[in-house]
Design a protein around this motif. Structure first.
Motif, PDB file in Angstrom:
ATOM      1  N   LEU A  59       0.848  -1.185   0.000  1.00 16.64           N
ATOM      2  CA  LEU A  59       0.000   0.000   0.000  1.00 16.64           C
ATOM      3  C   LEU A  59       0.888   1.241   0.000  1.00 16.64           C
ATOM      4  N   ALA A  60       0.304   2.384   0.171  1.00 14.54           N
ATOM      5  CA  ALA A  60       1.083   3.622   0.269  1.00 14.54           C
ATOM      6  C   ALA A  60       2.109   3.469   1.392  1.00 14.54           C
ATOM      7  N   SER A  61       3.216   4.185   1.283  1.00  7.76           N
ATOM      8  CA  SER A  61       4.340   3.991   2.200  1.00  7.76           C
ATOM      9  C   SER A  61       3.955   4.107   3.669  1.00  7.76           C
ATOM     10  N   ASP A  62       2.990   4.948   3.998  1.00  8.25           N
ATOM     11  CA  ASP A  62       2.614   5.108   5.397  1.00  8.25           C
ATOM     12  C   ASP A  62       1.409   4.250   5.789  1.00  8.25           C
ATOM     13  N   ALA A  63       0.860   3.476   4.835  1.00  3.63           N
ATOM     14  CA  ALA A  63      -0.338   2.680   5.105  1.00  3.63           C
ATOM     15  C   ALA A  63      -0.036   1.218   5.416  1.00  3.63           C
ATOM     16  N   GLY A  64       1.117   0.724   5.033  1.00  4.69           N
ATOM     17  CA  GLY A  64       1.475  -0.660   5.323  1.00  4.69           C
ATOM     18  C   GLY A  64       1.253  -1.602   4.161  1.00  4.69           C
ATOM     19  N   ASP A  65       0.997  -2.871   4.473  1.00  5.71           N
ATOM     20  CA  ASP A  65       0.847  -3.921   3.465  1.00  5.71           C
ATOM     21  C   ASP A  65      -0.356  -4.788   3.792  1.00  5.71           C
ATOM     22  N   LEU A  66      -0.976  -5.328   2.743  1.00  5.63           N
ATOM     23  CA  LEU A  66      -2.034  -6.320   2.895  1.00  5.63           C
ATOM     24  C   LEU A  66      -1.452  -7.683   2.553  1.00  5.63           C
ATOM     25  N   TYR A  67      -1.846  -8.689   3.307  1.00  6.84           N
ATOM     26  CA  TYR A  67      -1.434 -10.061   3.034  1.00  6.84           C
ATOM     27  C   TYR A  67      -2.681 -10.898   2.824  1.00  6.84           C
ATOM     28  N   LEU A  68      -2.743 -11.579   1.703  1.00  2.00           N
ATOM     29  CA  LEU A  68      -3.836 -12.504   1.412  1.00  2.00           C
ATOM     30  C   LEU A  68      -3.294 -13.905   1.661  1.00  2.00           C
ATOM     31  N   LEU A  69      -3.932 -14.620   2.546  1.00  2.00           N
ATOM     32  CA  LEU A  69      -3.438 -15.924   2.979  1.00  2.00           C
ATOM     33  C   LEU A  69      -4.479 -17.007   2.727  1.00  2.00           C
ATOM     34  N   HIS A  70      -4.051 -18.110   2.154  1.00  2.00           N
ATOM     35  CA  HIS A  70      -4.865 -19.320   2.080  1.00  2.00           C
ATOM     36  C   HIS A  70      -4.286 -20.245   3.136  1.00  2.00           C
ATOM     37  N   LEU A  71      -5.138 -20.644   4.078  1.00  2.00           N
ATOM     38  CA  LEU A  71      -4.612 -21.396   5.217  1.00  2.00           C
ATOM     39  C   LEU A  71      -5.489 -22.587   5.556  1.00  2.00           C
ATOM     40  N   ASN A  72      -4.877 -23.516   6.273  1.00  2.00           N
ATOM     41  CA  ASN A  72      -5.558 -24.697   6.799  1.00  2.00           C
ATOM     42  C   ASN A  72      -5.763 -24.503   8.296  1.00  2.00           C
ATOM     43  N   ALA A  73      -6.952 -24.874   8.752  1.00  2.00           N
ATOM     44  CA  ALA A  73      -7.253 -24.821  10.185  1.00  2.00           C
ATOM     45  C   ALA A  73      -8.138 -26.007  10.541  1.00  2.00           C
ATOM     46  N   MET A  74      -7.992 -26.481  11.757  1.00  2.00           N
ATOM     47  CA  MET A  74      -8.773 -27.627  12.233  1.00  2.00           C
ATOM     48  C   MET A  74     -10.019 -27.139  12.966  1.00  2.00           C
ATOM     49  N   LYS A  75     -11.151 -27.804  12.668  1.00  2.00           N
ATOM     50  CA  LYS A  75     -12.399 -27.560  13.387  1.00  2.00           C
ATOM     51  C   LYS A  75     -13.035 -28.920  13.626  1.00  2.00           C
ATOM     52  N   ASN A  76     -13.220 -29.268  14.893  1.00  2.00           N
ATOM     53  CA  ASN A  76     -13.794 -30.572  15.250  1.00  2.00           C
ATOM     54  C   ASN A  76     -13.062 -31.725  14.565  1.00  2.00           C
ATOM     55  N   GLU A  77     -11.734 -31.679  14.587  1.00  2.00           N
ATOM     56  CA  GLU A  77     -10.869 -32.711  14.013  1.00  2.00           C
ATOM     57  C   GLU A  77     -10.974 -32.837  12.497  1.00  2.00           C
ATOM     58  N   ILE A  78     -11.511 -31.799  11.845  1.00  2.00           N
ATOM     59  CA  ILE A  78     -11.598 -31.780  10.383  1.00  2.00           C
ATOM     60  C   ILE A  78     -10.756 -30.619   9.869  1.00  2.00           C
ATOM     61  N   MET A  79      -9.883 -30.899   8.900  1.00  2.00           N
ATOM     62  CA  MET A  79      -9.054 -29.850   8.313  1.00  2.00           C
ATOM     63  C   MET A  79      -9.893 -29.087   7.291  1.00  2.00           C
ATOM     64  N   LEU A  80      -9.976 -27.774   7.475  1.00  2.00           N
ATOM     65  CA  LEU A  80     -10.725 -26.902   6.577  1.00  2.00           C
ATOM     66  C   LEU A  80      -9.806 -25.823   6.024  1.00  2.00           C
ATOM     67  N   ARG A  81     -10.177 -25.287   4.849  1.00  2.00           N
ATOM     68  CA  ARG A  81      -9.373 -24.243   4.206  1.00  2.00           C
ATOM     69  C   ARG A  81     -10.095 -22.906   4.271  1.00  2.00           C
TER      70      ARG A  81
END
Length: 105
Positions: A59-81
């Motif tokens: 982003l603009a120098s004083d605004a920072g950066d955006l990160y778009l992440l695709h991640l795996n997480a567990m819910k009730n012993e099931i891996m979800l994306r």
């Protein structure tokens, strides 16, 4: 947070996203933050596993950066994306804000 940019792999949208290695320093921490923040907001019980794809938008120098992440997480012993967008605002401690969090199909 130092992140080495690499050529664009396949941007998820029409914006100026640059693909970055998900195993680079700090990226997994952003994914963990996103899951913990979503747990607080929705009173969920997700367990962070890993970020498997990631992109960065400068982003603009004083605004920072955006990160778009695709991640795996567990819910009730099931891996979800999930897809999370985290805004890292420049400050002494790099303030992190969860912009969005949604399931991937």
């Amino acid at each position: 947070m130092d992140v080495e940019e690499v050529p664009v792999k396949s941007p998820p949208a029409e914006a100026e996203w640059a693909w970055i290695q998900p195993k680079q320093q700090g990226i997994q921490s952003l994914g963990d933050f996103a899951v913990k923040e979503q747990n607080k907001r929705r009173r969920w019980i997700l367990g962070f596993h890993d970020v498997f794809e990631s992109w960065k938008m400068v982003l603009a120098s004083d605004a920072g950066d955006l990160y778009l992440l695709h991640l795996n997480a567990m819910k009730n012993e099931i891996m979800l994306r999930y897809e999370a967008i985290v805004w890292v605002k420049p400050s002494e401690n790099d303030t992190m804000i969860l912009v969005s969090f949604k399931g991937l199909i």
